[in-house]
Design an enzyme around this catalytic site. Sequence first.
Site, PDB file in Angstrom:
ATOM      1  N   CYS A   2      -2.170  -8.179   7.424  1.00 51.78           N
ATOM      2  CA  CYS A   2      -2.306  -9.228   8.419  1.00 51.78           C
ATOM      3  C   CYS A   2      -3.760  -9.662   8.467  1.00 51.78           C
ATOM      4  O   CYS A   2      -4.616  -9.092   7.791  1.00 51.78           O
ATOM      5  CB  CYS A   2      -1.866  -8.730   9.802  1.00 51.78           C
ATOM      6  SG  CYS A   2      -0.127  -8.213   9.874  1.00 51.78           S
ATOM      7  N   GLY A 364      -2.059   1.667  -8.276  1.00 48.63           N
ATOM      8  CA  GLY A 364      -2.747   2.925  -8.582  1.00 48.63           C
ATOM      9  C   GLY A 364      -4.216   2.942  -8.222  1.00 48.63           C
ATOM     10  O   GLY A 364      -4.955   3.815  -8.688  1.00 48.63           O
TER      11      GLY A 364
END
Length: 561
Positions: A2, A364
Amino acid sequence: MCGIWALFGSDDCLSVQCLSAMKIAHRGPDAFRFENVNGYTNCCFGFHRLAVVDPLFGMQPIRVKKYPYLWLCYNGEIYNHKALQQRFEFEYQTNVDGEIILHLYDKGGIEQTICMLDGVFAFILLDTANKKVFLGRDTYGVRPLFKAMTEDGFLAVCSEAKGLVSLKHSTTPFLKVEPFLPGHYEVLDLKPNGKVASVEMVKYHHCRDEPLHALYDSVEKLFQGFELETVKSNLRILFDSAVRKRLMTDRRIGCLLSGGLDSSLVAASLLKQLKEAQVQYPLQTFAIGMEDSPDLLAARKVANYIGSEHHEVLFNSEEGIQALDEVIFSLETYDITTVRASVGMYLISKYIRKNTDSVVIFSGEGSDELTQGYIYFHKAPSPEKAEEESERLLKELYLFDVLRADRTTAAHGLELRVPFLDHRFSSYYLSLPPEMRIPKNGIEKHLLRETFEDSNLLPKEILWRPKEAFSDGITSVKNSWFKILQDYVEHQVDDEMMATAAQKFPFNTPKTKEGYYYRQIFERHYPGRADWLTHYWMPKWINATDPSARTLTHYKSAAKA
C-alpha cells in the site's frame, strides 16, 4: 503493498498538499482515502490501498471503537497477528492484520509493540490522548518509509520520496527528504498547533538477535548445537515456516523464478505449501530474459520439475534501454547495480499486472546478503570478515536490493514477499559459526545448497548451479545486458562530459559513463536529491570501479570454464 502518507503541522492549503500523495497512487490501485485528524485542521492522513487482506474493512487510517484516540496508517503484513490476538485475547473489530498494532500499543506501549511484530511494515501511529506520534519500520526495511521534518516542527511522511518532494512549507524553499532507518522507531510529541517535536529515535532490533515474537510463534522446537545435520534440519524448519506464514492473503499468489538457487528454492517450497494448504489455483511462476538466456532455460527446467504454471517474458535490448527512464523514476536512485538489475524486474512486474491475476508475488531477495552469495565473498580474508560484510549488506538492503524489489513491483500494483528475510530464519542463520557460512570448494552458499540436497525440492543441477552475474543470466555471456548498456552509454556520454563530472556532480561523482547517464536521468526527476544514495553499491576486497560480477577474476574464470 500500500501507500501511506501523512502531514502534521502543515501551514499550506491541505487540499493542495494532498496532491503530492497522488504520486504514490500506483502502490494502492484499489482505493484511496484522505482523512483529517479531529481537532487538528493542519494534520492529515492519506492512504492508497492494494486490497490483500480483508477487502471490506481494510481501509485506512485504521480506527476502532475501543481506541477512538488512536489513528494508524501502515503498509505491511503482520504474519503473527492471529497468534497474538489469541495469546492476549484481544477483541478484534476487523480481519485486518494491522489492527494488532493498536491492541499491542494499548497493552504495552510502542517498544513492546514493535518488537512483537513478525512481518514487514512501515507505520505512522497517532495517539491524540497522549499527544504522541510514532513512526516505525521493519528490521530490513522491506517496506519503505521516508520523512521530511522542519525545524519548526512540520512533519511529512510517505512510502516513497516522490510523495514529499513537492510539498510546501513557509520556513524552507527546499524540504529535506530522507529515508527512515530500518529497525528503528521514533517518538514525537504532538503540539496543540499540530506540529511535532522529536523525542527519541530508537534502534529496537539487530538482525542477529532472535526476535521477541519468537516466544509466541508456532514453529516447532529447534534442535540445539551446531553439528551440520542439526543446523541443516533447523534451517529447513525455519525456511518452511518463513514461506508458510507468507501465504496470508485473499489474492492470488505468484512467484518470480530466475532459475537461480534462491528463487528456485522459494518457488519449490511455495508450491509445496500451497498444495498442503489446499489452495485451488495453480502457482504461476514468471521468468524474464532475452531469447535463450541461461535464466530462461534454468527457470523452465525448475517449472517443469515442480509443476507450476510458467510464464516466460521476452524482452530485447531496445525495450530494456527504453525502460531506464521509468525505472530510475520509480527507484528514486541512480545506483548503478540497482538500476541495471531493476530493468528486468520492472518489465516482468508490468507483464504480471497486465496479463495475470497474481498480485502477491514471492521472490528470493535477501539471500545473497544473508548467505554470502555474492561472488566476491570468495575473496574474503577470513570467515569473520565475511560475517562482517554479510551484516553490513543486510543493514544496507534498504538502499539497494530491497529498494529495487519494492519499487519495481509496487510501480505496477503488486505486493512482494521475501521469505529469506524472515526474522527467525535470518537471525538463526547469522547465529551460526562464521566458518559454516563461507563459500566452500569454490561454491558460494554452500551451506544453503547442502541443506536442501536430500529434500528433492529441486533438480541437482539447479541446486548446485553457479551464481550468474544478473546481466549474464537474463541475456548471455557473449552479449550480456552489461555489454549492451556499455555500448549504449558510450554514444550518450562523451569523454568531455566525464572530464567535468566532478564539477557537475560533486557528491557521489560517477566514475563510469553508465553511472553518469543514470545520474543525469535521476537529476532530471529529482534535482538536488543525490544524497538519498549515501554511496554506490560496490564489491569489497577488490579494487573495483564497476559493481558488475563480470569484472571479478573468479567470475571470469568460471565463465570461461
